[in-house]
Write a protein that holds these residues in place. Structure first.
Motif, PDB file in Angstrom:
ATOM      1  N   PRO A 194       0.584  -1.320   0.077  1.00 16.33           N
ATOM      2  CA  PRO A 194      -0.280   0.194   0.294  1.00 16.33           C
ATOM      3  C   PRO A 194       1.023   1.454  -0.154  1.00 16.33           C
ATOM      4  CG  PRO A 194      -0.542  -0.569   2.203  1.00 16.33           C
ATOM      5  CD  PRO A 194       0.571  -2.285   1.619  1.00 16.33           C
ATOM      6  N   TYR A 195       2.335   1.186   0.475  1.00 13.16           N
ATOM      7  CA  TYR A 195       2.873   2.529   0.366  1.00 13.16           C
ATOM      8  C   TYR A 195       3.666   2.633  -1.138  1.00 13.16           C
ATOM      9  CZ  TYR A 195       5.862  -1.447   2.628  1.00 13.16           C
ATOM     10  OH  TYR A 195       6.273  -2.786   2.933  1.00 13.16           O
ATOM     11  N   GLY A 196       3.235   1.466  -1.876  1.00 14.21           N
ATOM     12  CA  GLY A 196       3.657   1.927  -3.452  1.00 14.21           C
ATOM     13  C   GLY A 196       5.048   1.061  -3.903  1.00 14.21           C
ATOM     14  N   VAL A 197       5.414   0.633  -3.398  1.00 16.95           N
ATOM     15  CA  VAL A 197       6.333  -0.451  -3.641  1.00 16.95           C
ATOM     16  C   VAL A 197       5.997  -2.354  -3.463  1.00 16.95           C
ATOM     17  CG1 VAL A 197       8.277   0.493  -2.711  1.00 16.95           C
ATOM     18  CG2 VAL A 197       7.637  -1.169  -1.840  1.00 16.95           C
TER      19      VAL A 197
END
Length: 136
Positions: free
Chosen positions: A114-117
């Motif tokens: 969810p934090y983009g990685v």
């Protein structure tokens, strides 16, 4: 100032298993192997990054570590909560498949976080957590 990351340290409790994992599964080169028996300090790293290494070291080898601290370190290693490192690759899926073929202990399959990685996680023979991110 020109500071670079040269070496980081992870503990090992079986130097031969650690060498086999980092060399044969991850494809790192062994840069040095000093000591004997389980008291070996082994530097490994990616061939394309000769200036950056991981030093695989015997845990609690420092003479300043107390017996209580030594026991705590061994307990944390057994639970896989003592050492960890974050790596990156341009092809996470291929890297994950190579790890599976090398019988690595999978903690998390490739996942979009969810934090983009997008990353995966596994443990090395000493229980150290290895997270690998997809390079963007």
């Amino acid at each position: 100032m020109g500071i670079t990351i040269h070496t980081t340290v992870l503990p090992h409790d079986d130097p031969d298993a650690s060498v086999a994992f980092y060399r044969d599964v991850l494809g790192f080169e062994v840069r040095s192997d000093v000591g004997h028996g389980k008291m070996r300090w082994i530097a490994v790293g990616p061939p394309e990054q000769p200036g950056t290494s991981i030093l695989l070291a015997p845990p609690a080898a420092d003479p300043g570590v107390t017996e209580d601290e030594r026991r705590t370190i061994v307990e944390m290693m057994a639970k896989g909560t003592y050492g960890w490192i974050l790596l990156a690759t341009p092809d996470l899926d291929a890297t994950f498949e190579k790890l599976l073929a090398g019988d690595a202990e999978v903690v998390q399959e490739p996942t979009e976080q969810p934090y983009g990685v997008r990353d995966c996680a596994f443990r090395d023979p000493a229980g150290n957590l290895i997270r690998i991110q997809q390079l963007r």
